[in-house]
Design a protein around this motif. Structure first.
Motif, PDB file in Angstrom:
ATOM      1  N   LEU A   1     -52.185   3.463 -23.777  1.00 44.65           N
ATOM      2  CA  LEU A   1     -50.752   3.632 -23.519  1.00 44.65           C
ATOM      3  C   LEU A   1     -50.345   3.145 -22.125  1.00 44.65           C
ATOM      4  CD1 LEU A   1     -50.290   7.184 -25.062  1.00 44.65           C
ATOM      5  CD2 LEU A   1     -49.304   5.047 -25.917  1.00 44.65           C
ATOM      6  N   ALA A   2     -51.314   2.776 -21.323  1.00 43.00           N
ATOM      7  CA  ALA A   2     -51.043   2.381 -19.939  1.00 43.00           C
ATOM      8  C   ALA A   2     -50.017   1.252 -19.822  1.00 43.00           C
ATOM      9  CB  ALA A   2     -52.337   1.986 -19.235  1.00 43.00           C
ATOM     10  N   TYR A   3     -49.951   0.402 -20.820  1.00 41.59           N
ATOM     11  CA  TYR A   3     -49.022  -0.729 -20.769  1.00 41.59           C
ATOM     12  C   TYR A   3     -47.794  -0.509 -21.647  1.00 41.59           C
ATOM     13  CZ  TYR A   3     -52.919  -2.834 -18.399  1.00 41.59           C
ATOM     14  OH  TYR A   3     -53.929  -3.077 -17.505  1.00 41.59           O
ATOM     15  N   ALA A   4     -47.590   0.716 -22.076  1.00 45.87           N
ATOM     16  CA  ALA A   4     -46.430   1.028 -22.913  1.00 45.87           C
ATOM     17  C   ALA A   4     -45.129   0.665 -22.203  1.00 45.87           C
ATOM     18  CB  ALA A   4     -46.433   2.496 -23.325  1.00 45.87           C
ATOM     19  N   ASP A   5     -45.047   0.925 -20.905  1.00 45.02           N
ATOM     20  CA  ASP A   5     -43.839   0.577 -20.145  1.00 45.02           C
ATOM     21  C   ASP A   5     -43.533  -0.912 -20.251  1.00 45.02           C
ATOM     22  OD1 ASP A   5     -43.726   3.206 -19.304  1.00 45.02           O
ATOM     23  OD2 ASP A   5     -44.521   2.799 -17.308  1.00 45.02           O
ATOM     24  N   ASP A   6     -44.574  -1.726 -20.164  1.00 44.79           N
ATOM     25  CA  ASP A   6     -44.386  -3.175 -20.224  1.00 44.79           C
ATOM     26  C   ASP A   6     -43.887  -3.624 -21.587  1.00 44.79           C
ATOM     27  OD1 ASP A   6     -45.282  -3.357 -17.605  1.00 44.79           O
ATOM     28  OD2 ASP A   6     -47.331  -3.865 -18.187  1.00 44.79           O
ATOM     29  N   VAL A   7     -44.509  -3.129 -22.648  1.00 43.76           N
ATOM     30  CA  VAL A   7     -44.106  -3.588 -23.984  1.00 43.76           C
ATOM     31  C   VAL A   7     -42.735  -3.042 -24.344  1.00 43.76           C
ATOM     32  CG1 VAL A   7     -46.443  -4.015 -24.821  1.00 43.76           C
ATOM     33  CG2 VAL A   7     -45.412  -1.781 -25.212  1.00 43.76           C
ATOM     34  N   VAL A   8     -42.434  -1.821 -23.924  1.00 45.59           N
ATOM     35  CA  VAL A   8     -41.094  -1.278 -24.173  1.00 45.59           C
ATOM     36  C   VAL A   8     -40.064  -2.056 -23.356  1.00 45.59           C
ATOM     37  CG1 VAL A   8     -39.605   0.743 -23.871  1.00 45.59           C
ATOM     38  CG2 VAL A   8     -41.882   1.008 -24.881  1.00 45.59           C
TER      39      VAL A   8
ATOM     40  N   ASN B   1     -49.136  16.204 -21.226  1.00 44.78           N
ATOM     41  CA  ASN B   1     -48.966  15.185 -20.185  1.00 44.78           C
ATOM     42  C   ASN B   1     -48.604  13.832 -20.786  1.00 44.78           C
ATOM     43  OD1 ASN B   1     -49.638  17.114 -18.299  1.00 44.78           O
ATOM     44  ND2 ASN B   1     -51.719  16.373 -18.002  1.00 44.78           N
ATOM     45  N   ILE B   2     -49.220  13.520 -21.900  1.00 44.76           N
ATOM     46  CA  ILE B   2     -48.922  12.251 -22.579  1.00 44.76           C
ATOM     47  C   ILE B   2     -47.468  12.240 -23.050  1.00 44.76           C
ATOM     48  CG2 ILE B   2     -49.429  10.873 -24.645  1.00 44.76           C
ATOM     49  CD1 ILE B   2     -52.401  11.679 -24.217  1.00 44.76           C
ATOM     50  N   LEU B   3     -47.037  13.344 -23.636  1.00 44.67           N
ATOM     51  CA  LEU B   3     -45.638  13.435 -24.077  1.00 44.67           C
ATOM     52  C   LEU B   3     -44.687  13.286 -22.897  1.00 44.67           C
ATOM     53  CD1 LEU B   3     -45.690  16.354 -26.675  1.00 44.67           C
ATOM     54  CD2 LEU B   3     -45.248  13.938 -27.132  1.00 44.67           C
ATOM     55  N   ALA B   4     -44.976  13.990 -21.819  1.00 47.36           N
ATOM     56  CA  ALA B   4     -44.102  13.934 -20.647  1.00 47.36           C
ATOM     57  C   ALA B   4     -44.000  12.514 -20.096  1.00 47.36           C
ATOM     58  CB  ALA B   4     -44.615  14.886 -19.566  1.00 47.36           C
ATOM     59  N   ARG B   5     -45.075  11.787 -20.144  1.00 49.05           N
ATOM     60  CA  ARG B   5     -45.118  10.441 -19.561  1.00 49.05           C
ATOM     61  C   ARG B   5     -44.508   9.368 -20.458  1.00 49.05           C
ATOM     62  NH1 ARG B   5     -44.550   6.204 -17.923  1.00 49.05           N
ATOM     63  NH2 ARG B   5     -45.994   4.796 -16.891  1.00 49.05           N
ATOM     64  N   TYR B   6     -44.755   9.448 -21.770  1.00 47.70           N
ATOM     65  CA  TYR B   6     -44.421   8.324 -22.647  1.00 47.70           C
ATOM     66  C   TYR B   6     -43.361   8.596 -23.716  1.00 47.70           C
ATOM     67  CZ  TYR B   6     -48.640   6.418 -20.568  1.00 47.70           C
ATOM     68  OH  TYR B   6     -49.574   5.965 -19.669  1.00 47.70           O
ATOM     69  N   ALA B   7     -43.012   9.838 -23.957  1.00 43.46           N
ATOM     70  CA  ALA B   7     -42.133  10.162 -25.090  1.00 43.46           C
ATOM     71  C   ALA B   7     -40.775   9.460 -25.022  1.00 43.46           C
ATOM     72  CB  ALA B   7     -41.950  11.671 -25.214  1.00 43.46           C
ATOM     73  N   ALA B   8     -40.160   9.397 -23.863  1.00 40.38           N
ATOM     74  CA  ALA B   8     -38.823   8.808 -23.758  1.00 40.38           C
ATOM     75  C   ALA B   8     -38.834   7.313 -24.089  1.00 40.38           C
ATOM     76  CB  ALA B   8     -38.249   9.037 -22.367  1.00 40.38           C
TER      77      ALA B   8
ATOM     78  N   ASP C   1     -45.164  14.495 -33.834  1.00 40.97           N
ATOM     79  CA  ASP C   1     -43.971  13.641 -33.849  1.00 40.97           C
ATOM     80  C   ASP C   1     -44.184  12.385 -33.014  1.00 40.97           C
ATOM     81  OD1 ASP C   1     -42.639  15.434 -35.494  1.00 40.97           O
ATOM     82  OD2 ASP C   1     -41.534  16.379 -33.836  1.00 40.97           O
ATOM     83  N   PHE C   2     -44.867  12.537 -31.896  1.00 42.62           N
ATOM     84  CA  PHE C   2     -45.152  11.386 -31.041  1.00 42.62           C
ATOM     85  C   PHE C   2     -46.026  10.372 -31.766  1.00 42.62           C
ATOM     86  CE2 PHE C   2     -47.572   9.318 -27.547  1.00 42.62           C
ATOM     87  CZ  PHE C   2     -46.510   8.731 -26.891  1.00 42.62           C
ATOM     88  N   ILE C   3     -47.015  10.851 -32.483  1.00 43.21           N
ATOM     89  CA  ILE C   3     -47.893   9.959 -33.257  1.00 43.21           C
ATOM     90  C   ILE C   3     -47.075   9.187 -34.288  1.00 43.21           C
ATOM     91  CG2 ILE C   3     -49.757   9.924 -34.967  1.00 43.21           C
ATOM     92  CD1 ILE C   3     -50.909  12.411 -33.371  1.00 43.21           C
ATOM     93  N   ASP C   4     -46.189   9.883 -34.989  1.00 43.44           N
ATOM     94  CA  ASP C   4     -45.325   9.215 -35.975  1.00 43.44           C
ATOM     95  C   ASP C   4     -44.472   8.142 -35.310  1.00 43.44           C
ATOM     96  OD1 ASP C   4     -46.314  10.796 -38.039  1.00 43.44           O
ATOM     97  OD2 ASP C   4     -44.614  12.197 -37.992  1.00 43.44           O
ATOM     98  N   GLN C   5     -43.898   8.478 -34.157  1.00 42.89           N
ATOM     99  CA  GLN C   5     -43.074   7.504 -33.446  1.00 42.89           C
ATOM    100  C   GLN C   5     -43.905   6.321 -32.964  1.00 42.89           C
ATOM    101  OE1 GLN C   5     -40.738   9.348 -30.365  1.00 42.89           O
ATOM    102  NE2 GLN C   5     -39.523  10.541 -31.827  1.00 42.89           N
ATOM    103  N   LEU C   6     -45.113   6.582 -32.487  1.00 40.17           N
ATOM    104  CA  LEU C   6     -45.983   5.489 -32.041  1.00 40.17           C
ATOM    105  C   LEU C   6     -46.259   4.511 -33.172  1.00 40.17           C
ATOM    106  CD1 LEU C   6     -48.857   6.865 -29.763  1.00 40.17           C
ATOM    107  CD2 LEU C   6     -47.175   5.113 -29.214  1.00 40.17           C
ATOM    108  N   GLN C   7     -46.498   5.032 -34.353  1.00 40.77           N
ATOM    109  CA  GLN C   7     -46.769   4.162 -35.495  1.00 40.77           C
ATOM    110  C   GLN C   7     -45.544   3.316 -35.837  1.00 40.77           C
ATOM    111  OE1 GLN C   7     -48.172   7.301 -38.058  1.00 40.77           O
ATOM    112  NE2 GLN C   7     -50.302   6.857 -37.583  1.00 40.77           N
ATOM    113  N   THR C   8     -44.367   3.927 -35.787  1.00 41.72           N
ATOM    114  CA  THR C   8     -43.123   3.186 -36.027  1.00 41.72           C
ATOM    115  C   THR C   8     -42.926   2.109 -34.966  1.00 41.72           C
ATOM    116  OG1 THR C   8     -42.078   5.100 -37.074  1.00 41.72           O
ATOM    117  CG2 THR C   8     -40.605   3.403 -36.169  1.00 41.72           C
TER     118      THR C   8
END
Length: 101
Positions: free
Chosen positions: A87-94, A11-18, A34-41
């Motif tokens: 991750l709730a505010y990931a949309d905002d920071v992205v 569910n986390i991947l589906a919501r935030y991966a893109a 892979d998602f964890i690696d991308q989050l760190q980057t």
């Protein structure tokens, strides 16, 4: 009666991966590792750009790492829940990053 979708890595991947992949300049992650690696980057890039919230993504990556390695369902679910809150505010920071590039 309301039902809630259980918090899972899928569910986390589906919501935030893109969105995370956009900042990481990679294809959306298909595995939690892979998602964890991308989050760190992404956390590093956002921090370098001066965008607040980068530290939350880094902490979410830590919770996801701990969840991925945990065999106790209750603990894994709790760790995934903590990551989701961060991750709730990931949309905002992205979104802020999108405006900068």
């Amino acid at each position: 009666m309301t039902t809630t979708t259980p918090v899972t890595a899928e569910n986390i991947l589906a919501r935030y991966a893109a969105d995370i992949a956009f900042v990481a300049e990679e294809q959306p992650a298909t595995t939690i590792e892979d998602f964890i690696d991308q989050l760190q980057t992404v956390a590093e890039r956002l921090d370098s750009a001066g965008i607040q919230g980068a530290e939350d993504l880094e902490t979410a990556a830590t919770y996801l790492t701990d969840a991925a390695g945990n065999t106790d369902d209750t603990k894994r679910t709790a760790l995934l829940g903590r990551a989701t809150k961060l991750l709730a505010y990931a949309d905002d920071v992205v979104g802020e990053y999108r405006l900068m590039v």
